[in-house]
Structures are given as structure tokens and as C-alpha cells.
Write an enzyme that holds these catalytic residues in place. Sequence first.
Site, mmCIF file in Angstrom:
data_model
loop_
_atom_site.group_PDB
_atom_site.id
_atom_site.type_symbol
_atom_site.label_atom_id
_atom_site.label_comp_id
_atom_site.label_asym_id
_atom_site.label_seq_id
_atom_site.Cartn_x
_atom_site.Cartn_y
_atom_site.Cartn_z
ATOM 1 N N HIS A 179 0.832 -1.209 0.000
ATOM 2 C CA HIS A 179 0.000 0.000 0.000
ATOM 3 C C HIS A 179 0.866 1.259 0.000
ATOM 4 O O HIS A 179 0.695 2.157 -0.812
ATOM 5 C CB HIS A 179 -0.930 0.006 1.217
ATOM 6 C CG HIS A 179 -1.916 1.142 1.205
ATOM 7 N ND1 HIS A 179 -1.576 2.431 1.558
ATOM 8 C CD2 HIS A 179 -3.230 1.170 0.866
ATOM 9 C CE1 HIS A 179 -2.631 3.211 1.434
ATOM 10 N NE2 HIS A 179 -3.658 2.476 1.023
ATOM 11 N N GLU A 209 1.189 4.106 -2.660
ATOM 12 C CA GLU A 209 1.255 5.467 -2.120
ATOM 13 C C GLU A 209 2.549 5.765 -1.371
ATOM 14 O O GLU A 209 2.585 6.706 -0.582
ATOM 15 C CB GLU A 209 0.063 5.701 -1.175
ATOM 16 C CG GLU A 209 -1.292 5.568 -1.844
ATOM 17 C CD GLU A 209 -2.446 5.774 -0.882
ATOM 18 O OE1 GLU A 209 -2.196 6.229 0.263
ATOM 19 O OE2 GLU A 209 -3.598 5.501 -1.263
ATOM 20 N N HIS A 241 -7.524 -2.403 -3.713
ATOM 21 C CA HIS A 241 -6.210 -2.040 -4.272
ATOM 22 C C HIS A 241 -5.700 -3.118 -5.221
ATOM 23 O O HIS A 241 -5.139 -2.814 -6.281
ATOM 24 C CB HIS A 241 -5.200 -1.818 -3.147
ATOM 25 C CG HIS A 241 -5.389 -0.521 -2.426
ATOM 26 N ND1 HIS A 241 -5.283 0.706 -3.055
ATOM 27 C CD2 HIS A 241 -5.671 -0.246 -1.133
ATOM 28 C CE1 HIS A 241 -5.493 1.673 -2.181
ATOM 29 N NE2 HIS A 241 -5.732 1.127 -1.015
#
Length: 297
Positions: A179, A209, A241
Site C-alpha cells: 500500500h 502510495e 487495491h
Amino acid sequence: MRHVKPLLSLFVLLLLLSAQAVPALAHGDTRPDQEAILLVAFGSSMPEGQKALKAFDAAVRSAFPGVEVRWAWTSRIIRDKLTKAKTAHPGSPALALAQLAEDGYTRVAVQSLHSIPGEEFTELEETVKRFDGMPKGLRAITLGRPLLSTPEDLKLAAKALLDSQSGRKDGEAVLFMGHGTGHPGNAMYPAMQYQLWTLDPNAFLATVEGTPALDDVLPLLKRNNVRSVRLVPLMAVAGDHAHNDMAGKEEDSFASQIKALGIQTTPVLRGLAETPAVSALWLEHLRDAVKALKVLK
């Protein structure tokens, strides 16, 4: 998984009582000790994500027969989505801990299913600290580490991740998608990339990110003359995601950007919580938390 009903009045009471009140209020508390396990994940609103968490739930219940096992979600967005969809779901970690205390449990081992000690885990850690020693609440509480938090975790996880890639073709690279975060815990991702490279020069890691980003990895794929890449989520569940940022058809997804380089992609939509070699590491962290719980007064 059991739905945790909000107990706002109890929760507020627990937060307002001061630590100085513990001796007076705890006096005469003759409740027998009862242990429970609270599993805490980011959460998922997708059936595939629920499948992964249920697989881990079954592994925990098998390892700790007879022990009460409950869940909580750290993501308010996920909780709100499920509430809007009128789907029964676990509550927040605070509400889950308050419910356990209300139900007579006195000792709780909390296990995080987060990948790194990032923002979500830090907030969970703070919640656990606030419940530790609450008057007439939980007598003892421990918190198990996320998947990646020590050098040994990184070594074991790198091997487990690569060992889990059965059916990988000769010359096929593998790219794990994390992530990512602005939290200092993001440092675990570059550290994991190093560990992966010690085992396989064609094993890569990129985050949605954080760092490393996919832009950092694309030149390395070209440099290594990679022709095909297996895409694997470095997350407990293969949720939004994994389906969109990793395997989606949009031009900014991992799959689309890699295909634009003329490289084939094979997405693996399976969460780590349902990958036995990896989930075993979370389970070992839970065992550590349970052991620590037993020595606490």
C-alpha cells in the site's frame, strides 16, 4: 465472525475513568480470568477479502481451540461502507475491546494483520495502551507485531513470499504490491526489497502510495530484460487495491503500465492472510502475544 455491537456508554466510561482510580475500583473484583483473542485488520468490503480473513480465522481457531476469537476493522471507511450496505461486521478496535470487557473477558491478546507498523498499526497500538489497566475492564492486554517489523521478520517473510509463488514460469519476474504510506513505517518496504533481492534478483516490490513506487521499478524491469511479471498483493486481502490499482484495466494500474512496456502480466488475486506460508508468520506473532499475556499479572 462476530458482530460487535456499539457500547458507547461503556466505552466513554472506560475512557473517562482515570488511572488513579484503578486501586479503589478494582478492589473486590473477583471475576475469574478469561482469555480472548482479538484479530485486527484494515478490513474489506469485498467477498474476496472476507474469504482471506476467514481463512486466517480458521487457522487461529485451530491453533487456539476453545479460546474466544473476535475481529475488528481499523478502517472507518470500510466500516461505513458495510454499515451503509446493511452488512453485519466487526466494529472498531476500541468498541471490540470494550465489548470483550463487558462480556467478562479479562485478558486479551490483540493481533494486527497489517503488513507494516504504519499509521493504522500505530493507532491500534495507541488504542491498546489506553485499554491497558482500565478499571474493572481488562486486567492484561498484549499486541502482536504486524507482518514486517523486525530484521528477522523481513528475512522470514521474503522467503515465505517467494516460496508461495508455485507455478511461476522460468524467467518470470514477480512484483509484490504494497500500500505505502507517508508514515515512517514505510521504511519496511525498501528493507523488504533488499531481502527479496538477496534471494531472487527478479523479485521486486512497489507501493501504491509510498516508496518504492512503480516508477522506481519499471526501469529495473527493462534493465533486467524481463518479459513477464507476476503481480502479487503484499496485503492481507486482495481487495480494492489489488483488483484496481494492481490488476485493473485503467491505464494507471500496475498491470497496464507494465503492459505498456511490452511485458506480460499475470495478476494473482490472493491475499496474504490466505497464503499459508505467510499467514503462519502472523500466527507466530500471535503466539508471542499470547505467551506475553500469560506472564502479565
